[in-house]
Scaffold this motif. Sequence first.
Motif, PDB file in Angstrom:
ATOM      1  N   ALA A  64       0.670  -1.249  -0.217  1.00 34.96           N
ATOM      2  CA  ALA A  64      -0.190  -0.022  -0.158  1.00 34.96           C
ATOM      3  C   ALA A  64       0.963   1.358   0.054  1.00 34.96           C
ATOM      4  O   ALA A  64       0.518   2.264  -0.678  1.00 34.96           O
ATOM      5  CB  ALA A  64      -1.007   0.024   1.291  1.00 34.96           C
ATOM      6  N   SER A 123       2.322   1.797  -3.532  1.00 31.07           N
ATOM      7  CA  SER A 123       1.154   2.540  -4.182  1.00 31.07           C
ATOM      8  C   SER A 123       0.710   3.895  -3.971  1.00 31.07           C
ATOM      9  O   SER A 123       0.523   4.627  -5.057  1.00 31.07           O
ATOM     10  CB  SER A 123      -0.030   1.420  -4.380  1.00 31.07           C
ATOM     11  OG  SER A 123      -0.592   1.588  -2.996  1.00 31.07           O
ATOM     12  N   HIS A 124       0.950   4.203  -2.574  1.00 34.93           N
ATOM     13  CA  HIS A 124       0.679   5.669  -2.427  1.00 34.93           C
ATOM     14  C   HIS A 124       1.727   6.492  -3.187  1.00 34.93           C
ATOM     15  O   HIS A 124       1.275   7.734  -3.618  1.00 34.93           O
ATOM     16  CB  HIS A 124       1.183   5.984  -0.743  1.00 34.93           C
ATOM     17  CG  HIS A 124       0.014   5.790   0.088  1.00 34.93           C
ATOM     18  ND1 HIS A 124      -0.580   4.472   0.219  1.00 34.93           N
ATOM     19  CD2 HIS A 124      -0.515   6.681   0.910  1.00 34.93           C
ATOM     20  CE1 HIS A 124      -1.681   4.680   1.315  1.00 34.93           C
ATOM     21  NE2 HIS A 124      -1.579   5.955   1.617  1.00 34.93           N
ATOM     22  N   ALA A 167      -1.182   4.625  -7.363  1.00 30.69           N
ATOM     23  CA  ALA A 167      -2.654   4.635  -6.824  1.00 30.69           C
ATOM     24  C   ALA A 167      -2.466   6.051  -5.869  1.00 30.69           C
ATOM     25  O   ALA A 167      -3.528   6.255  -5.156  1.00 30.69           O
ATOM     26  CB  ALA A 167      -2.878   3.541  -5.794  1.00 30.69           C
ATOM     27  N   GLU A 192      -5.980   8.019  -6.269  1.00 26.20           N
ATOM     28  CA  GLU A 192      -6.907   7.389  -5.624  1.00 26.20           C
ATOM     29  C   GLU A 192      -6.716   7.647  -3.981  1.00 26.20           C
ATOM     30  O   GLU A 192      -7.917   7.759  -3.342  1.00 26.20           O
ATOM     31  CB  GLU A 192      -6.864   5.832  -5.934  1.00 26.20           C
ATOM     32  CG  GLU A 192      -6.964   5.471  -7.072  1.00 26.20           C
ATOM     33  CD  GLU A 192      -8.495   5.117  -7.642  1.00 26.20           C
ATOM     34  OE1 GLU A 192      -9.294   4.984  -6.695  1.00 26.20           O
ATOM     35  OE2 GLU A 192      -8.822   5.193  -8.721  1.00 26.20           O
ATOM     36  N   GLY A 215     -13.009   5.552  -4.850  1.00 26.00           N
ATOM     37  CA  GLY A 215     -11.583   5.051  -4.941  1.00 26.00           C
ATOM     38  C   GLY A 215     -11.544   3.618  -4.733  1.00 26.00           C
ATOM     39  O   GLY A 215     -12.133   3.098  -4.018  1.00 26.00           O
ATOM     40  N   PHE A 216     -10.652   3.117  -5.418  1.00 27.74           N
ATOM     41  CA  PHE A 216     -10.397   1.811  -5.265  1.00 27.74           C
ATOM     42  C   PHE A 216     -11.508   0.520  -5.716  1.00 27.74           C
ATOM     43  O   PHE A 216     -11.753  -0.253  -4.909  1.00 27.74           O
ATOM     44  CB  PHE A 216      -9.733   1.312  -4.036  1.00 27.74           C
ATOM     45  CG  PHE A 216      -8.608   2.139  -3.596  1.00 27.74           C
ATOM     46  CD1 PHE A 216      -7.250   1.896  -4.332  1.00 27.74           C
ATOM     47  CD2 PHE A 216      -8.623   3.309  -2.745  1.00 27.74           C
ATOM     48  CE1 PHE A 216      -6.269   2.628  -4.182  1.00 27.74           C
ATOM     49  CE2 PHE A 216      -7.486   4.035  -2.630  1.00 27.74           C
ATOM     50  CZ  PHE A 216      -6.375   3.695  -3.048  1.00 27.74           C
ATOM     51  N   ARG A 230     -16.815  -0.860   4.089  1.00 28.81           N
ATOM     52  CA  ARG A 230     -15.043  -0.489   4.282  1.00 28.81           C
ATOM     53  C   ARG A 230     -14.718  -0.233   5.783  1.00 28.81           C
ATOM     54  O   ARG A 230     -13.771  -0.771   6.341  1.00 28.81           O
ATOM     55  CB  ARG A 230     -14.594   0.311   3.191  1.00 28.81           C
ATOM     56  CG  ARG A 230     -13.193   0.459   3.489  1.00 28.81           C
ATOM     57  CD  ARG A 230     -12.580   1.441   2.337  1.00 28.81           C
ATOM     58  NE  ARG A 230     -11.234   1.375   2.281  1.00 28.81           N
ATOM     59  CZ  ARG A 230     -10.641   2.493   2.252  1.00 28.81           C
ATOM     60  NH1 ARG A 230     -11.252   3.788   2.048  1.00 28.81           N
ATOM     61  NH2 ARG A 230      -9.409   2.677   2.312  1.00 28.81           N
TER      62      ARG A 230
END
Length: 124
Positions: A16, A19-20, A24, A27, A93-94, A105
């Motif tokens: 994660a 991807s930040h 992504a 996102e 998002g996502f 979520r």
Amino acid sequence: MRSLVRVLLGGLLVGAGVSHLTVARDEFQAQVPEFVPLDEDATVVASGVVEIALGSALLLARKRRSAIGRVAALFFTAVFPGNVSQWLHHRDGFGLDTDTKLFARLFFQPVLVAAALWSTRKKR
């Protein structure tokens, strides 16, 4: 089983975090609440760096695992308002493109907190 959960959580955080900083980034900006005083992109970059550090610590540290687990649990708690903000402001998002998905979520975050604490607790 605790080691497996710790490794999975560490890998999830590193992935994660990367991807930040890369694919992504936009996102993740949808999750930054309005009350955060930093620029959205700066917030995403900073949280990505923290995720990589925490994930790496969960994967590699042999000492102080329980302290690292508590810090990870605090991090998951600290980013929870971003998930709430995303739901309240209806920001996609996502693949979370409905209020139902965004609301569902929210219940995953306590699981991450519990996993961080459980997987790093000291053996009895």
